[in-house]
Design a protein around this motif. Structure first.
Motif, PDB file in Angstrom:
ATOM      1  N   SER A 109       0.614  -1.234   0.061  1.00  0.00           N
ATOM      2  CA  SER A 109       0.105   0.014  -0.131  1.00  0.00           C
ATOM      3  C   SER A 109       0.795   1.349   0.172  1.00  0.00           C
ATOM      4  O   SER A 109       2.004   1.274   0.341  1.00  0.00           O
ATOM      5  N   ILE A 110       0.251   2.398  -0.464  1.00  0.00           N
ATOM      6  CA  ILE A 110       0.842   3.618  -0.269  1.00  0.00           C
ATOM      7  C   ILE A 110       0.165   4.550   0.880  1.00  0.00           C
ATOM      8  O   ILE A 110      -0.782   4.227   0.979  1.00  0.00           O
ATOM      9  N   TYR A 170      -5.726  13.719   1.691  1.00  0.00           N
ATOM     10  CA  TYR A 170      -5.790  13.210   0.299  1.00  0.00           C
ATOM     11  C   TYR A 170      -6.905  12.936  -0.337  1.00  0.00           C
ATOM     12  O   TYR A 170      -8.152  12.564   0.241  1.00  0.00           O
ATOM     13  N   LEU A 205      -0.758  12.106  -5.904  1.00  0.00           N
ATOM     14  CA  LEU A 205       0.618  11.719  -5.703  1.00  0.00           C
ATOM     15  C   LEU A 205       1.702  11.954  -6.881  1.00  0.00           C
ATOM     16  O   LEU A 205       2.763  11.632  -6.946  1.00  0.00           O
ATOM     17  N   ILE A 255       8.331   9.232  -3.160  1.00  0.00           N
ATOM     18  CA  ILE A 255       7.717   8.124  -2.488  1.00  0.00           C
ATOM     19  C   ILE A 255       8.947   7.241  -2.125  1.00  0.00           C
ATOM     20  O   ILE A 255       9.713   6.746  -3.102  1.00  0.00           O
ATOM     21  N   THR A 288      10.255   3.718  -0.998  1.00  0.00           N
ATOM     22  CA  THR A 288       9.917   2.206  -1.112  1.00  0.00           C
ATOM     23  C   THR A 288      11.063   1.314  -1.544  1.00  0.00           C
ATOM     24  O   THR A 288      12.130   1.874  -1.635  1.00  0.00           O
ATOM     25  N   VAL A 340       5.578  -0.081  -7.920  1.00  0.00           N
ATOM     26  CA  VAL A 340       5.172   1.430  -7.757  1.00  0.00           C
ATOM     27  C   VAL A 340       5.093   1.863  -9.109  1.00  0.00           C
ATOM     28  O   VAL A 340       4.067   2.350  -9.463  1.00  0.00           O
ATOM     29  N   ALA A 366       5.786  10.480   0.829  1.00  0.00           N
ATOM     30  CA  ALA A 366       4.743   9.133   1.122  1.00  0.00           C
ATOM     31  C   ALA A 366       5.782   7.920   1.059  1.00  0.00           C
ATOM     32  O   ALA A 366       6.930   8.086   0.798  1.00  0.00           O
ATOM     33  N   CYS A 398       5.595   3.410   0.100  1.00  0.00           N
ATOM     34  CA  CYS A 398       4.999   2.069  -0.463  1.00  0.00           C
ATOM     35  C   CYS A 398       5.522   1.066   0.269  1.00  0.00           C
ATOM     36  O   CYS A 398       6.936   0.841   0.329  1.00  0.00           O
ATOM     37  N   GLU A 407      -2.708   4.898   5.423  1.00  0.00           N
ATOM     38  CA  GLU A 407      -2.987   4.111   4.304  1.00  0.00           C
ATOM     39  C   GLU A 407      -4.109   4.785   3.426  1.00  0.00           C
ATOM     40  O   GLU A 407      -5.093   4.929   3.778  1.00  0.00           O
ATOM     41  N   GLU A 466      -3.783   3.956  -0.475  1.00  0.00           N
ATOM     42  CA  GLU A 466      -3.943   3.440  -1.693  1.00  0.00           C
ATOM     43  C   GLU A 466      -3.599   1.720  -1.449  1.00  0.00           C
ATOM     44  O   GLU A 466      -2.366   1.621  -1.251  1.00  0.00           O
ATOM     45  N   MET A 500      -2.514  -1.247  -3.178  1.00  0.00           N
ATOM     46  CA  MET A 500      -1.964  -1.667  -4.468  1.00  0.00           C
ATOM     47  C   MET A 500      -2.056  -3.024  -4.991  1.00  0.00           C
ATOM     48  O   MET A 500      -2.659  -3.304  -6.143  1.00  0.00           O
TER      49      MET A 500
END
Length: 285
Positions: A95-96, A104, A110, A115, A117, A123, A154, A156, A172, A174, A176
């Motif tokens: 998740s993002i 948001y 975004l 981001i 990660t 992503v 942010a 991920c 949280e 998004e 994914m």
């Protein structure tokens, strides 16, 4: 004698769950402390304890024949590798998340954001579908602190309970993809080891079917048996055995774990009494 080589994660929950599955398959692993390799004493198998992120390449190169690995890792690093079985444990999502104070509205927010990660390919593939281009910062390790130290806007990462996000003042926004442990197979597995894999798959599938099912016994008046049987198809059909008390029968069947309580309510409504529920260790079909 040929031995199939299986990779499992070196440490952590996935390691424990993987070894438990092999144990329930009747495979005894001769583990020593801090060993990186161990053999089974009663099955032609050698276990290699590896870093999760390295396993896809070991599979691709044929260093190991099979692996128990998180599906999220395959999606990131080994989407060309075949999944032989989904194992139903170590479930999580990728998740993002953003700081709690950030408003948001949607994924377009975004675009251009930094981001952090460990899953850059995942992503990129996800955001490409929405024509959004974030600024990806690759971090190997704990990414949750990245926003608080100004490294990213942010993150991920994998999420299970969400407690780690909460502790780091993140929310949280998004989801994914969802993930679970899978049994992955090397494209270079030999014919001999494929035969060993088939035997292992039979055992694994028997264990998984047992985990997903409950064995249910109940008593019912004979005039209620027919309506109860319509609720309980069982593996082929329920077993019905006359009781010593005239006019009564005992009904035995297998019920799917996920629908268990719904089925129990229907059984009671149709006259079933004295229900006994027994866990199933293995289910060999």
């Amino acid at each position: 004698m040929n031995k199939i080589k299986i990779a499992v994660q070196k440490a952590g929950r996935l390691n424990e769950d993987s070894l438990q599955l092999l144990k329930e398959c009747g495979i005894s692993i001769d583990n020593g402390k801090d060993q990186l390799k161990a053999s089974a004493s009663n099955f032609p198998m050698e276990v290699l304890y590896l870093r999760n992120g390295d396993i896809p390449q070991y599979l691709r190169d044929g260093v190991v024949d099979i692996a128990i690995i998180g599906e999220n890792v395959l999606i990131e690093k080994g989407d060309d590798i075949i999944i032989a079985e989904r194992l139903g444990f170590s479930k999580c999502r990728v998740s993002i998340a953003v700081p709690k104070g950030v408003k948001y509205k949607g994924i377009k927010d975004l675009d251009g954001m930094r981001i952090a990660t460990s899953y850059p390919n995942t992503v990129k593939a996800y955001f490409k579908k929405f024509d959004v281009t974030p600024d990806i910062h690759l971090i190997n390790g704990s990414v949750e602190i990245a926003p608080s130290i100004g490294l990213a806007d942010a993150i991920c990462d994998i999420v299970s309970s969400g407690s780690t996000l909460f502790k780091n003042n993140l929310k949280e926004v998004e989801k994914m993809l969802t993930s679970e442990a899978v049994l992955a197979v090397s494209p270079n597995i030999s014919e001999e080891n494929q035969q060993i894999l088939n035997k292992l798959l039979f055992r694994i599938q028997s264990v998984l079917k047992g985990r997903k099912s409950k064995y249910v016994l109940m008593n019912a008046p004979n005039d209620k048996v027919e309506s109860i049987i319509k609720i309980l198809p069982g593996m082929r059909s329920p077993t019905v055995v006359p009781l010593a008390e005239a006019g009564w029968s005992s009904i035995h069947t297998v019920v799917d774990k996920d629908s268990f309580w719904e089925v129990v309510d229907q059984l009671k409504e149709n006259g079933a009494e004295g229900l006994l529920v027994v866990p199933i260790e293995k289910m060999v079909l």
